[in-house]
Structures are given as structure tokens and as C-alpha cells.
Design an enzyme around this catalytic site. Structure first.
Site, mmCIF file in Angstrom:
data_model
loop_
_atom_site.group_PDB
_atom_site.id
_atom_site.type_symbol
_atom_site.label_atom_id
_atom_site.label_comp_id
_atom_site.label_asym_id
_atom_site.label_seq_id
_atom_site.Cartn_x
_atom_site.Cartn_y
_atom_site.Cartn_z
ATOM 1 N N ARG A 72 5.583 1.878 -6.169
ATOM 2 C CA ARG A 72 5.451 3.274 -6.543
ATOM 3 C C ARG A 72 5.233 4.106 -5.285
ATOM 4 O O ARG A 72 4.597 3.660 -4.333
ATOM 5 C CB ARG A 72 4.279 3.467 -7.504
ATOM 6 N N TYR A 211 12.805 1.315 -8.472
ATOM 7 C CA TYR A 211 11.735 0.335 -8.630
ATOM 8 C C TYR A 211 10.678 0.703 -9.682
ATOM 9 O O TYR A 211 10.168 1.820 -9.696
ATOM 10 C CB TYR A 211 11.016 0.143 -7.286
ATOM 11 N N LYS A 220 4.504 4.552 -16.304
ATOM 12 C CA LYS A 220 3.481 5.424 -15.709
ATOM 13 C C LYS A 220 3.789 6.899 -15.949
ATOM 14 O O LYS A 220 2.884 7.693 -16.194
ATOM 15 C CB LYS A 220 3.370 5.154 -14.218
ATOM 16 N N HIS A 241 -5.188 3.942 -18.632
ATOM 17 C CA HIS A 241 -4.715 2.820 -17.818
ATOM 18 C C HIS A 241 -5.610 1.615 -18.122
ATOM 19 O O HIS A 241 -6.441 1.234 -17.305
ATOM 20 C CB HIS A 241 -4.803 3.229 -16.346
ATOM 21 N N SER A 263 -5.904 -1.121 -9.330
ATOM 22 C CA SER A 263 -4.957 -2.194 -8.984
ATOM 23 C C SER A 263 -5.668 -3.306 -8.219
ATOM 24 O O SER A 263 -6.623 -3.053 -7.483
ATOM 25 C CB SER A 263 -3.834 -1.645 -8.110
ATOM 26 N N CYS A 265 -7.550 -5.756 -9.243
ATOM 27 C CA CYS A 265 -8.891 -6.144 -9.676
ATOM 28 C C CYS A 265 -8.830 -7.081 -10.882
ATOM 29 O O CYS A 265 -9.835 -7.310 -11.551
ATOM 30 C CB CYS A 265 -9.733 -4.915 -10.004
ATOM 31 N N ASP A 288 -1.860 -3.218 -19.499
ATOM 32 C CA ASP A 288 -1.794 -2.087 -18.563
ATOM 33 C C ASP A 288 -2.143 -0.726 -19.159
ATOM 34 O O ASP A 288 -2.802 0.058 -18.512
ATOM 35 C CB ASP A 288 -0.393 -2.024 -17.932
ATOM 36 N N ARG A 386 7.302 -8.664 -8.673
ATOM 37 C CA ARG A 386 6.926 -8.524 -10.092
ATOM 38 C C ARG A 386 7.685 -9.460 -11.014
ATOM 39 O O ARG A 386 8.783 -9.919 -10.699
ATOM 40 C CB ARG A 386 7.241 -7.086 -10.549
HETATM 41 C C1 PEP Z 1 4.358 -0.188 -10.514
HETATM 42 O O1 PEP Z 1 4.094 -0.252 -9.322
HETATM 43 O O2 PEP Z 1 5.481 0.059 -10.925
HETATM 44 C C2 PEP Z 1 3.277 -0.424 -11.477
HETATM 45 C C3 PEP Z 1 3.520 -0.737 -12.705
HETATM 46 O O3 PEP Z 1 2.057 -0.249 -10.968
HETATM 47 P P1 PEP Z 1 0.693 -1.011 -11.196
HETATM 48 O O4 PEP Z 1 0.975 -2.458 -11.303
HETATM 49 O O5 PEP Z 1 -0.100 -0.654 -9.971
HETATM 50 O O6 PEP Z 1 0.057 -0.501 -12.423
HETATM 51 MN MN MN Z 2 -1.070 -0.404 -13.934
HETATM 52 NA NA NA Z 3 2.446 -0.708 -7.360
#
Ligand code: PEP
Ligand code: MN
Ligand code: NA
Length: 608
Positions: A72, A211, A220, A241, A263, A265, A288, A386
Site C-alpha cells: 500500500r 497491488y 481498505k 480494522h 500491522s 502484531c 482483517d 501475500r
Molecule cells: C495491503 O497491504 O494490501 C493490506 C491488505 O494491508 P494490511 O495487511 O496491512 O492490512
Molecule cells: Mn489489515
Molecule cells: Na501492507
């Protein structure tokens, strides 16, 4: 075009955008298996995807992104409200008209030579009470196949869309038009990136990145940034979140819990944890995002997971750290930026102690041989690589939730937490709702090597929402506070807790974490059930005594326990100062109730 749209508002919007974007073709996604396979095959043919060994990873694919397009991009993410103050000090802001002029220029003709996919998607079950519909226009096949895992997508969504029903328009382009005869790149993108939310008109525009959170706009951009604003407008809903898990006791009593951590944690780990406490069961609803709504009748908050999949960080995930995540991606999974093994499987740092044998191709496409061990090919997987896996593939996917049409579940607790080497105890319960909101607003984590800034310094990440709140964070605190006035009895609201699995002493972790965290979950249930003598009152809230934590079968030195269950008054007074300084940036948007809550905490600490 596979089938037609009969919603006029939608038809007009798509036609208008086709005129701007100038794609070669328009493809309305029906979400079928056949369509999915057709797009997957074309992605393999064009070199975006590598099909993995079907015997090892059935129906799995690997994508390698451009090395510049791996995460991101918060610097290029904007909240474009009419007034700058409404975006707040924690978001980038630009005047909507100015941003629209930029976007019109960037998006004009940006899909030349490409197919425009129309993705109708539902966040939450199709037609569900808490669900909302989005339509993403994208020129990325990668986005289509990922959205098919992460959301409910296709024909059924379009059919459920009523004439007068709102849909969230989402426009996405990788920003790399193709001239006639120009050969495509394996991961087209643009150096210039814009991830833009117009919170007041509920619109999303994303340019230049293919991405994850930049491009899968349901996640998000919609389910958090736009949805936070929509929830605030509606006045009885929250978009958070947070993971959602179901916790069943040996007495077969089931409770749902939501947890928000910044993030890195362990949110995904907690969401699908295997409890070490006998007889306890954790089931995963989501890892998430949680959408919640207040039920006026019983005064309780009910939650759904608006997503249908996990977009999980791969490195560090192993059969030891998170077997349920590993099993979730044993089939039907898209991997991005992990390493490819000689036998057509995938690998990442932390999956096993040893490198797999034979030749490995790292995330950049570079060859690596564990025998020669060229360090210039390391890490083999990008740290933010990922897996995109279907939630229902998770062995501990909540049966009640997924077997029941994803009906909203009642939430009994909110848990906040961060990565804190010192000061913050293993677990504490807030004194009341307002104090709980203070805990959420004070979430902070020590910077890890991965984040910008000095290692070890505190990075505040209120409610773990720092990059995800679609309006002024001070107003968001106020909105959270207001829930206590929306119910007859504050006790019907979830109890609020703070946890910290990361206390250290001379570099050594004091708490074993992972499955042992079920002991903390059990204590949280004790508190929800109002078990006698389960806690002591301290200036910072209710803490467990050593006796009230179930430590059966756990070998942990009593001194270590004492350290993570005691309040260091001086350290907490320092903490109060840091929180006060952090809060000061919100100025007159900081709710007075929250400042007095912090003052009251300080007063209790000074009296102790
Ligand atoms: C992302 O980076 O696309 C994402 C989903 O972020 P995060 O895993 O930090 O929540
Ligand atoms: Mn997240
Ligand atoms: Na990220």
C-alpha cells in the site's frame, strides 16, 4: 460482454467511464468458474501468473509484481472531503475539484489497448442486512481473480442490486495504456500513483498500482475508508480494522470477540488460533475487517466480515506459527511475490528452517541455490508477499457463521493491542466504555525494522485505523464515544480490553504467545461472565491476578508473570504524556470527554 446490466444508473455510469477510459473491450464479470478459469489462463499465457504444481498446490497461481509495486502507498492515498479539517490531520487531503482535474487527466485513455472488467461485488453476503454493493472497473485481470476470492462477485450481485439501491463506484487502472502492437509488461503499473477516496460522495479512484490494498478496492478503500464515513452518517454502525473470532468454552458457551492490532502484531494468528487450553475452541469469522451494527432491540453490536477471503502476509507463516493459515492456502490460492521452488511449489522465509532443496526462483525472478547460498537473492520472498485464500478454506472457519449465510454475530468484547516491549501489561479491562475508547485511541506499537523511523520508538495507530479512517480521526473518537448514549444499558455493549503479547526482559519475550493466548481469551470470558475475584482494580483498569489466569500446564516463571501483570506507575505517567501529546494534533476535534478521561487516568496514577 458476457451479459447485460439492466440497472440504468449503473449502465449510465459505466458508459460514461468507458468514454473516459477508452478500453479496447468491456467485460462484465459474471463470477462463474468458467470465466475465472478463462482469465487465469490468459494471465498464465501473458506471463503474469505461473501455475503451480497441481499435485502440491491444486488450483494455485503465483504472481510476481513489479519490484516498485509491492505494498500500500500511504503517501499517495488521499481523503478528498470538501473541507480539509474533515479529512483530519492523519490523512492526506486535496480539494475534490483539484483532485478530480488530476484524475480526469490521468484516467483519460488510460485503458487503451486493454480490457475493462466490470466487477459487481458485495461486501458481506449477497443481499445481507449489513452488506453493501460496489462496482469496480479495472483493467487488471489480477484484480478480477483476487476480487473473486476476497468478495462475493458476479452475476448474483448485479441481480440483487435494486434500482434505487446505492452502489459504491470504484475505478481502478494500472495506468499503463498499450499502443497498437505494443507488448504488455508482466506487471504493468505506473510510477505515479493515486489512491483516492471521496468520502462525502462515496467514490473511489485508484491509479498506477496493481497491488493489494491499492487495487482490490473492496478492501481498505471501500470496507474501511468509505465505510467508516457511511457508518458515521448512518449513526448506528461501525467499520473497523478488526478480526472476528468465535470462542467456545468447555461448557459449550460461545462468544464472539473482535480485535484490532496494528500491522505485524499477529491479527491473522489470533483470528485462527489453536487454543492450548483443553476444551476451548476458536473459530474464525474474519482476519482483517469487521462491519458492525447496533441492534436497537437488545442494545448489542452485531458483526459481519465484509470479506470472503484472506489477503494474508506470507513470511513468518508456518505450520508452527499458524497451521490454519497454512492449510487455508493449500489449494485455490493466489500467491504474490513469494519464492517458487523447483518442484513447482512456493516458499517464504519462516515457512521452514531449511531452504527447500533444488533451484529456487525468488520474488524478483532471480535464481537461488541453497547450496551456493548467494545472499544477493535474499530475501527469497518479499517481506510483504501475500496469499489470497478463500475464508471457507480455513479449517477453523466458523461453522455457525459460514453455515448460516454469514448472518451477523453478537459481539461480546473488543480487544485492542500493539507490540510493546515495556509498560503495557499482558491484558487489562477498561473501567467502562469511555475508558475503553481511550484505550482504542491510544493504540501504539514500537516500530519494527520494516517500518520507517527509528526502531523502538512509539508509533501511534489509534484503533489500528491510522491509514484507514475516511474522516477526521478526532470525530471518529467522538463517534465511538457516542455509542454509550445510543443504548439503554451500557452493559449491553461489548466489554473493552487491551492486550500485549510482546513484553520483553533483556531481549527475551516474557509471554509465550500463539496458542497460549487462549489463556487470556479465557480470562476475558470470565470478565464477560462477571466471574467473582477474577480481577483487581488498578489505576489503568482491571487486571488479572496470577491466580485468576488459567496457567494449567504452562511452564512460566512466577517473576515473569508478575512483570507482565503489574502496573509500572511511573512508566504509565510517561505514557499519559505521550498520549496527550499525540491527541493534541486533533485540536478542537478531540472530544472533551476523551481529554477528561485521560486526565482522570493521570489523577488515578498520581494517587496510587
Ligand atoms: C495491503 O497491504 O494490501 C493490506 C491488505 O494491508 P494490511 O495487511 O496491512 O492490512
Ligand atoms: Mn489489515
Ligand atoms: Na501492507
Amino acid at each position: 460482454m458476457k451479459y447485460s446490466m439492466n440497472n440504468d444508473k449503473l449502465k449510465n455510469w459505466v458508459a460514461e467511464k468507458v468514454e473516459l477510459l477508452k478500453p479496447e473491450n468491456v467485460w462484465i464479470c459474471d463470477g462463474s468458474l468458467e470465466e475465472n478459469q478463462e482469465i487465469l489462463d490468459s494471465l498464465v499465457k501473458s506471463g503474469v501468473f505461473t501455475k503451480l504444481n497441481d499435485k502440491k498446490r491444486p488450483n494455485c497461481y503465483l504472481a510476481r509484481s513489479d519490484p516498485s509495486d509491492v505494498a500500500r502507498v500511504e503517501k499517495c492515498t488521499y481523503i478528498c472531503s470538501e473541507n480539509e479539517k474533515d479529512a483530519g490531520p492523519t490523512n492526506n487531503w486535496m480539494e475534490p475539484s483539484k483532485m478530480k482535474a488530476i484524475l480526469n487527466e490521468k484516467f483519460n485513455g488510460c485503458m487503451k489497448g486493454r480490457t475493462l472488467y466490470v466487477i459487481p461485488f458485495s461486501m458481506g453476503p449477497v443481499g445481507g442486512d449489513l452488506s453493501r454493493i460496489g462496482i469496480e472497473l479495472t483493467d487488471s485481470g489480477y484484480v478480477v481473480v483476487n476480487m473473486r476470492i476476497m468478495t462475493k462477485m458476479g452475476k448474483t450481485v448485479l441481480e440483487s442490486l435494486k434500482d434505487d439501491q446505492e452502489f459504491i463506484p470504484c475505478v481502478h487502472s494500472v495506468g499503463h495504456p498499450l499502443e497498437k502492437g505494443e507488448k504488455d509488461l508482466s506487471w504493468p503499473c505506473n510510477e505515479t500513483k493515486y489512491i483516492v477516496q471521496f468520502p462525502e460522495t462515496h467514490q473511489i479512484w485508484s491509479f498506477g498500482s496493481g497491488y493489494g490494498g491499492n487495487a482490490l478496492l473492496g478492501k481498505k478503500c471501500f470496507a474501511l475508508r468509505i465505510a467508516t464515513k457511511m457508518c458515521n452518517e448512518e449513526g448506528d454502525a461501525l467499520a473497523e480494522h478488526m478480526l472476528i473470532l468465535g470462542l467456545t468454552s468447555p461448557e459449550n458457551k460461545k462468544y464472539y470477540v473482535c480485535a484490532a492490532f496494528p500491522s505485524a502484531c499477529g491479527k491473522t494468528n489470533l483470528a485462527m488460533l489453536n487454543p492450548t487450553l483443553p476444551g476451548w475452541k476458536v473459530e474464525c469469522v474474519g482476519d482483517d475487517i469487521a462491519w458492525l451494527k447496533l441492534n436497537k432491540e437488545d442494545g448489542r453490536l452485531y458483526a459481519i466480515n465484509p470479506e470472503a477471503g484472506f489477503f494474508g502476509v506470507a513470511p513468518g507463516t508456518s505450520m508452527k506459527s499458524n497451521p490454519n493459515a497454512m492449510l487455508s492456502c493449500s489449494k485455490d490460492t493466489i500467491f504474490t511475490n513469494v519464492a517458487l521452488t523447483e518442484d513447482g511449489d512456493i516458499w517464504w522465509e519462516g515457512m521452514s528452517k531449511e531452504y527447500p532443496s533444488g533451484k529456487i526462483i525468488n520474488w524478483l525472478g532471480k535464481e537461488f541455490d541453497s547450496k551456493t547460498n548467494q545472499t544477493d537473492a535474499l530475501p527469497l520472498a518479499h517481506p510483504n508477499s501475500r496469499f489470497t485464500a478463500c475464508a471457507e478454506n480455513c479449517p477453523v472457519a466458523d461453522k455457525e457463521y459460514y453455515g448460516n449465510g454469514c448472518k451477523a454475530v453478537p459481539v461480546s468484547a473488543f480487544i485492542f493491542g500493539g507490540r510493546r516491549e515495556s509498560t503495557v501489561p499482558l491484558v487489562l479491562q477498561s473501567r467502562d466504555w469511555c475508558h475503553g475508547v481511550l484505550l482504542g485511541s491510544s493504540v501504539a506499537s514500537e516500530r519494527t525494522a520494516a517500518a520507517e523511523g527509528k526502531q523502538g520508538t512509539l508509533r501511534f495507530d489509534p484503533f489500528a485505523m491510522l491509514p484507514f479512517c475516511g474522516y477526521n480521526m478526532g470525530d471518529y473518537f467522538g463517534y465511538w464515544l457516542s455509542f454509550v448514549d445510543k443504548v439503554k444499558d451500557p452493559n449491553t455493549l461489548p466489554k473493552i480490553f487491551n492486550v500485549n503479547w510482546f513484553r520483553k526482559d533483556n531481549g527475551r519475550f516474557l509471554w509465550p504467545g500463539y496458542g497460549e493466548n487462549s489463556r487470556v481469551l479465557k480470562w476475558i470470558i470470565d470478565r464477560i461472565e462477571g466471574k467473582e475475584n477474577s480481577a483487581v482494580e488498578t489505576p489503568i483498569g482491571y487486571l488479572p491476578t496470577v491466580e485468576s489466569l488459567d496457567l494449567t500446564g504452562l511452564d512460566i516463571p512466577k517473576e515473569d508473570l508478575q512483570k507482565i501483570l503489574t502496573v509500572d506507575i511511573d512508566a504509565y505517567l510517561g505514557e499519559v504524556e505521550k498520549v496527550r501529546e499525540y491527541h493534541s494534533q486533533f485540536g478542537d476535534r478531540l472530544p472533551a470527554k476523551l481529554s477528561s478521561e485521560l486526565d482522570a487516568l493521570e489523577a488515578r496514577l498520581r494517587q496510587a
